[in-house]
Design a protein around this motif. Structure first.
Motif, short mmCIF file in Angstrom:
data_model
loop_
_atom_site.label_atom_id
_atom_site.label_comp_id
_atom_site.label_asym_id
_atom_site.label_seq_id
_atom_site.Cartn_x
_atom_site.Cartn_y
_atom_site.Cartn_z
N SER A 144 -86.40 -7.16 -33.84
CA SER A 144 -86.41 -8.45 -33.15
C SER A 144 -87.24 -9.47 -33.91
O SER A 144 -86.83 -10.63 -34.06
CB SER A 144 -86.96 -8.27 -31.73
N ALA A 145 -88.40 -9.06 -34.41
CA ALA A 145 -89.25 -10.00 -35.16
C ALA A 145 -88.55 -10.48 -36.43
O ALA A 145 -88.63 -11.66 -36.79
CB ALA A 145 -90.57 -9.33 -35.50
N THR A 146 -87.85 -9.57 -37.10
CA THR A 146 -87.14 -9.97 -38.32
C THR A 146 -85.99 -10.92 -38.01
O THR A 146 -85.76 -11.89 -38.73
CB THR A 146 -86.61 -8.72 -39.04
N LEU A 147 -85.26 -10.65 -36.94
CA LEU A 147 -84.16 -11.53 -36.56
C LEU A 147 -84.65 -12.95 -36.28
O LEU A 147 -84.01 -13.93 -36.68
CB LEU A 147 -83.44 -10.96 -35.34
N ARG A 148 -85.78 -13.07 -35.61
CA ARG A 148 -86.32 -14.40 -35.33
C ARG A 148 -86.75 -15.09 -36.62
O ARG A 148 -86.59 -16.30 -36.77
CB ARG A 148 -87.49 -14.30 -34.35
N ARG A 149 -87.31 -14.31 -37.54
CA ARG A 149 -87.74 -14.90 -38.80
C ARG A 149 -86.55 -15.40 -39.62
O ARG A 149 -86.69 -16.33 -40.42
CB ARG A 149 -88.54 -13.87 -39.60
N TYR A 150 -85.41 -14.80 -39.40
CA TYR A 150 -84.21 -15.22 -40.12
C TYR A 150 -83.34 -16.16 -39.28
O TYR A 150 -82.14 -16.25 -39.48
CB TYR A 150 -83.40 -14.01 -40.57
N GLY A 151 -83.95 -16.83 -38.34
CA GLY A 151 -83.26 -17.90 -37.64
C GLY A 151 -82.34 -17.48 -36.52
O GLY A 151 -81.31 -18.12 -36.31
N CYS A 152 -82.68 -16.44 -35.78
CA CYS A 152 -81.88 -16.01 -34.63
C CYS A 152 -82.73 -16.05 -33.37
O CYS A 152 -83.93 -15.76 -33.40
CB CYS A 152 -81.34 -14.58 -34.82
N THR A 153 -82.10 -16.39 -32.27
CA THR A 153 -82.74 -16.31 -30.96
C THR A 153 -82.50 -14.92 -30.39
O THR A 153 -81.35 -14.48 -30.31
CB THR A 153 -82.17 -17.37 -30.01
N THR A 154 -83.56 -14.23 -30.02
CA THR A 154 -83.42 -12.86 -29.52
C THR A 154 -83.52 -12.85 -28.00
O THR A 154 -84.34 -13.56 -27.41
CB THR A 154 -84.48 -11.93 -30.11
N LEU A 155 -82.68 -12.04 -27.38
CA LEU A 155 -82.66 -11.85 -25.93
C LEU A 155 -83.00 -10.39 -25.66
O LEU A 155 -82.18 -9.50 -25.86
CB LEU A 155 -81.28 -12.19 -25.36
N SER A 156 -84.22 -10.13 -25.24
CA SER A 156 -84.67 -8.76 -25.04
C SER A 156 -84.24 -8.27 -23.66
O SER A 156 -84.55 -8.91 -22.64
CB SER A 156 -86.20 -8.69 -25.17
N ILE A 157 -83.53 -7.14 -23.63
CA ILE A 157 -83.10 -6.57 -22.35
C ILE A 157 -83.78 -5.24 -22.08
O ILE A 157 -83.43 -4.55 -21.12
CB ILE A 157 -81.56 -6.40 -22.31
N GLY A 158 -84.74 -4.86 -22.92
CA GLY A 158 -85.55 -3.68 -22.65
C GLY A 158 -84.82 -2.38 -22.90
O GLY A 158 -83.92 -2.28 -23.74
#
Length: 430
Positions: A144-158
Motif C-alpha cells: 500500500s505504501a509503495t502504491l501511494r508513492r507511485y501515485g495511486c489512491t489506496t482503499l484499505s478493506i482490511g
C-alpha cells in the motif's frame, strides 16, 4: 556528490543523442534541459517516456522468469508466491507494487480536470486487502505504501478472503486490487494477488512483466504526487450480497472444516442471519452435510449426512439441475477436462455447456461473457454468477441448503437419485 555528478553526466550525454523531446500526450517539443529537470523531479509523464533513463527495459539482460525463486500464478493458484523476506522481501514487494501502479497509469488516459492543471488529474484507485496469515498484514502495508508513492489512491478493506477482495474491487469501482494472502501455503511463504478493474486476476503475461526484474532491482520512477488512503469495511455489503441466496432455507445443521478463521467467521455470521447452525465436524448432532474448505475459501470437498464423499458427477448434476430449473437453456461453464466428460449431461438437463480454461481469470471471464449461471473446474472451485463471478464456498452452502429445504430429503438420497438418472457410478471429487 560524486555519484550524483556521474548520474547527471550520464543523463546529459544521453540527452545529447536526442534531437528533441516530446512528453507523452503532448504535441510541443521541450528542450533537453526541461527534459532532465522533469526526470529529476519525477514528472508523472516520465513513467511512460522512452527517454527516461530510470525506466526499466524489460527486454534487456534480465534474468528469465523461469529462473526466479518466486512461483508465478497457474491454473490452481492465481497468486505470485515465494518465501517471505528471501524471495519476496521489501525490495521485491516494492518493485511489484510499483510496476503494477505504472500499469494502472498506462492502461488509460486520465482526462485533465477543470483548468487543465496536471496536479488535478485523478489518480488510479487500488483496493488493498490481506488474509489472516502471520505476515499478510505487513506485506499489505508495504504494498500500500509503495502504491501511494507511485501515485495511486489506496482503499484499505482490511482482512478479507479472496472472493471478498474481488467483490471489494467491483463494489468500490476501483481500478485494481492487491491482496496479500498466505492461505494454503507452506510456512514462511506469502502470496500476492493482483486484480484488474474487472476484479479478474492479472494474467500470467502481466505477472511476467511485473517480476521479470526482481533479481536486478532496477529502479522505476515514483511520481511527484503521492496518493492518499482511506478505509472501508467491505464485509457488511459482501455478507449482505449472500443473504438472497439463502431464501427458502430451513434451519439445519452444517459441519464446516476450514483452516481460515477469517472465512469461518464470515460463514458463521451469514449462518446466524439465516438460521443455519454452522458447527465443527467433531461436534455431536445431526448434520445435513459437511464441507471441507480450503484456506482461501474457494475450493471444497463435500460429504453427505453419512460422511460419504460426494462425487463430482452427482454434484454437477444436482447443482446444474437446480440452476436450470429456474433458468432453462442457460449456460453452464466447465473447464475443458470436465466439458469432455459432462457435456452430454449438461445438454440432457437443458443447458448449454460452455468450455473454458481452468484458470480463475478464464473461468470468471467466460461466465461473465456467456452469462453462465455457474461453472465448475477441475481444481474444486464452483463458480456462481454474481455482480462479479465468484467461487466462494458460501454460495455452494447456500444452494445445497436451499435444495435440501425444498426437497425435504437427505442429501444421500438426492445423490443416489442423480446417479440413477445418469446411469453412471459416482466419482470422488478431487
Amino acid at each position: 556528490m560524486a555519484i550524483t555528478d556521474s548520474l547527471h553526466r550520464e543523463r546529459e550525454e544521453s540527452a545529447e543523442d536526442v534531437a528533441e523531446y516530446v512528453c507523452p500526450g503532448e504535441r510541443a517539443a521541450i528542450s533537453p534541459a526541461v527534459h532532465l529537470s522533469r526526470v529529476a523531479r519525477g514528472y508523472h509523464k516520465c513513467r511512460r517516456c522512452p527517454h527516461n533513463p530510470a525506466i526499466v527495459d524489460l527486454n534487456s539482460g534480465e534474468a528469465p522468469v523461469d529462473q526466479l525463486a518466486v512461483d508465478l500464478p497457474d491454473d490452481r493458484d492465481d497468486r505470485c508466491t515465494g518465501l517471505f523476506r528471501r524471495d519476496l522481501g521489501t525490495a521485491e514487494l516494492e518493485l511489484i507494487a510499483g510496476r503494477f501502479a505504472v500499469q494502472l497509469h498506462n492502461r488509460q488516459e486520465f482526462p485533465l480536470a477543470s483548468g487543465g492543471r496536471t496536479g488535478q488529474q485523478p489518480l488510479p484507485s487500488v483496493v488493498v486487502g490481506y488474509g489472516d496469515g502471520p505476515h499478510d498484514a505487513e506485506v499489505a502495508l508495504r504494498l500500500s505504501a509503495t502504491l501511494r508513492r507511485y501515485g495511486c489512491t489506496t482503499l484499505s478493506i482490511g482482512a478479507v478472503t479472496a472472493s471478498a477482495m474481488r467483490f471489494g474491487v467491483h463494489h468500490l469501482d476501483a481500478d485494481g486490487g492487491v491482496h496479500a494472502s498466505s492461505g494454503g501455503l507452506a510456512t514462511g511463504r506469502i502470496g500476492v494477488r493482483l486484480l484488474d478493474r474487472d476484479s479478474f486476476s492479472e494474467s500470467v503475461e502481466s505477472w511476467q512483466t511485473s517480476v521479470s526484474g526482481l533479481r536486478t532491482h532496477e529502479p522505476i520512477t515514483p511520481t511527484r504526487r503521492g496518493g492518499s488512503t482511506r478505509s472501508f469495511d467491505v464485509t457488511v455489503p459482501y455478507s449482505a450480497a449472500f443473504l438472497k441466496h439463502f431464501r427458502g432455507t430451513l434451519g439445519q445443521g452444517v459441519a464446516v472444516e476450514c483452516d481460515s478463521k477469517l472465512w469461518l467467521k464470515n460463514c458463521r455470521r451469514v449462518g446466524d442471519a439465516v438460521g443455519l447452525s454452522i458447527t465443527d465436524p467433531t461436534t455431536s448432532g445431526s448434520k445435513a452435510f459437511e464441507l471441507v474448505v480450503d484456506p482461501e475459501g474457494e475450493r471444497t470437498a463435500i460429504h453427505d449426512e453419512l460422511r460419504n464423499p460426494v462425487g463430482s458427477a452427482e454434484l454437477i448434476s444436482l447443482l446444474s439441475r437446480d440452476a436450470l430449473r429456474e433458468h432453462p437453456g442457460s449456460s453452464i461453464v466447465l473447464d475443458w477436462d470436465l466439458a469432455r466428460k459432462f457435456r452430454p449431461l449438461i445438454t440432457s438437463l437443458g443447458g448449454d455447456c460452455v468450455p473454458s480454461n481452468s484458470s480463475p481469470r478464464s473461468m470468471a471471464a467466460t461466465i461473465r461473457d456467456h452469462r453462465g449461471l455457474l461453472g465448475f473446474d477441475s481444481t474444486g472451485r464452483i463458480w456462481y454468477r454474481q455482480d462479479v463471478p465468484t467461487a466462494d464456498v458460501l454460495l455452494v452452502l447456500a444452494h445445497l441448503a436451499r435444495i435440501l429445504s425444498r426437497s425435504r430429503e437427505p442429501l444421500s438420497k438426492l445423490l443416489r437419485r442423480e446417479a440413477l438418472l445418469r446411469h453412471e457410478p459416482a466419482e470422488a471429487m478431487t
